[in-house]
Design a protein around this motif. Structure first.
Motif, short mmCIF file in Angstrom:
data_model
loop_
_atom_site.label_atom_id
_atom_site.label_comp_id
_atom_site.label_asym_id
_atom_site.label_seq_id
_atom_site.Cartn_x
_atom_site.Cartn_y
_atom_site.Cartn_z
N PRO A 209 0.80 -1.23 0.00
CA PRO A 209 0.00 0.00 0.00
C PRO A 209 0.83 1.28 0.00
O PRO A 209 0.31 2.35 -0.31
CB PRO A 209 -0.84 -0.11 1.28
N SER A 210 2.11 1.19 0.33
CA SER A 210 2.96 2.38 0.32
C SER A 210 3.28 2.85 -1.09
O SER A 210 3.64 4.01 -1.31
CB SER A 210 4.28 2.10 1.06
N GLY A 211 3.16 1.93 -2.06
CA GLY A 211 3.48 2.28 -3.43
C GLY A 211 4.96 2.29 -3.75
O GLY A 211 5.35 2.53 -4.90
N ARG A 212 5.81 2.02 -2.77
CA ARG A 212 7.26 2.03 -3.01
C ARG A 212 7.65 0.78 -3.79
O ARG A 212 7.28 -0.33 -3.41
CB ARG A 212 8.02 2.10 -1.68
N ASN A 213 8.40 0.99 -4.87
CA ASN A 213 8.76 -0.15 -5.72
C ASN A 213 9.85 0.24 -6.70
O ASN A 213 10.22 1.41 -6.84
CB ASN A 213 7.52 -0.65 -6.47
N ASP A 214 10.28 -0.77 -7.44
CA ASP A 214 11.18 -0.57 -8.57
C ASP A 214 10.67 -1.44 -9.72
O ASP A 214 10.50 -2.66 -9.54
CB ASP A 214 12.62 -0.95 -8.20
N ASP A 215 10.39 -0.82 -10.86
CA ASP A 215 9.95 -1.53 -12.07
C ASP A 215 8.55 -2.14 -11.96
O ASP A 215 8.23 -3.11 -12.66
CB ASP A 215 10.95 -2.63 -12.48
N GLY A 216 7.69 -1.58 -11.12
CA GLY A 216 6.33 -2.07 -11.01
C GLY A 216 5.39 -1.39 -11.99
O GLY A 216 5.72 -0.39 -12.62
N PHE A 217 4.17 -1.97 -12.12
CA PHE A 217 3.12 -1.32 -12.90
C PHE A 217 1.77 -1.65 -12.30
O PHE A 217 1.64 -2.58 -11.49
CB PHE A 217 3.16 -1.71 -14.38
#
Length: 284
Positions: free
Chosen positions: A74-82
């Motif tokens: 739920p934080s939205g923190r990511n790398d290379d997500g969609f």
């Protein structure tokens, strides 16, 4: 039309070009380059001029992707997500109508499939229909980085914001802020605006651990593209820094709305009055 606007139009005529390249030895792909002079200076915020709500909207929670996509976080923190988004309205893009898209962490949205690629491919950016305000290797995992937001509160419009985002790998010392506005076929577009808008605040990075370039523009996934001058070239971040630009549904640049200066309005009034006097004299 002001001198600046005439210069921009002249620049468009002289420097906008269509380059043809053979694809698989059969079809021809067209690439249209928009001169950097078409970008408008921003007042320092990517919601330039208050054209629409300043609310960034909800955090984009990833539904898929590549490296460290953090699906469902739920934080939205990511790398290379969609993340998949049902628009609730229709958008015509390169002759095809879509009612959904994917918001990709790496500075773009795409139609038909999500994009986890972190390095833009060629001038068009990707092998899928894509709108790229700034297709680079965004990494929102650093604590100092913001995340991607989406605002769907206005009918027939979606606003996607990459708010103070970092870069790969876990680098949060420099942060880019940029925004995409996408409007549907039934949106009543105000004069001087468009169907698609790119907005930029501070853009201090384009170099990441994986790439030295970023893509800015549009591609149909088959090689046809409209790109901003400097796209996929070093330092394109300095080209778009603190600017904005509107496009119509056909990806033509929309000239900015300008209010005539008081002196110009006075001269216009005199000209109209003079014409009226001449007309009366002729009738007499």
């Amino acid at each position: 039309m002001s001198l600046f606007q005439r210069q921009v139009v002249g620049s468009l005529i002289k420097t906008t070009f269509v380059s043809l390249a053979l694809v698989a030895g059969v079809a021809q792909a067209a690439v249209v380059t928009i001169p950097a002079a078409s970008l408008n200076s921003s007042p320092g915020v990517y919601t330039a001029g208050g054209y629409y709500t300043d609310s960034l909207g909800s955090v984009v929670v990833m539904t898929g992707g590549g490296n460290a996509a953090n699906v469902g976080d739920p934080s939205g923190r990511n790398d290379d997500g969609f993340s998949f988004l049902n628009l609730g309205f229709n958008v015509n893009f390169f002759g095809t109508t879509y009612n959904s898209l994917f918001i990709n962490n790496n500075g773009n949205v795409s139609f038909g499939s999500g994009i986890s690629a972190y390095v833009p491919t060629g001038l068009t950016g990707a092998n899928a229909p894509v709108i790229s305000p700034f297709f680079g290797d965004v990494d929102t995992r650093p604590a100092s980085s913001g995340v991607v937001h989406v605002n769907t509160s206005t009918a027939n419009q979606v606003v996607v914001t990459w708010d103070n985002v970092g870069r790969y790998n876990n680098q949060g010392s420099l942060l880019n802020s940029f925004q995409l506005v996408l409007r549907g076929e039934n949106y009543s577009v105000p004069f001087g605006e468009g169907a698609i808008g790119f907005f930029y605040e501070l853009m201090p990075w384009s170099v990441t651990d994986t790439s030295t370039v970023a893509a800015v523009g549009f591609g149909d996934g088959l090689g046809n593209a409209t790109v901003i001058e400097g796209s996929t070239q070093p330092n394109v971040n300095t080209v778009v820094n603190n600017t904005y630009i509107w496009f119509d549904a056909n990806l033509n640049v929309v000239p900015p709305y300008t209010v005539a200066e008081p002196a110009a309005l006075a001269l216009m009034g005199l000209a109209i009055a003079g014409a009226a006097v001449v007309s009366r004299r002729r009738k007499a």
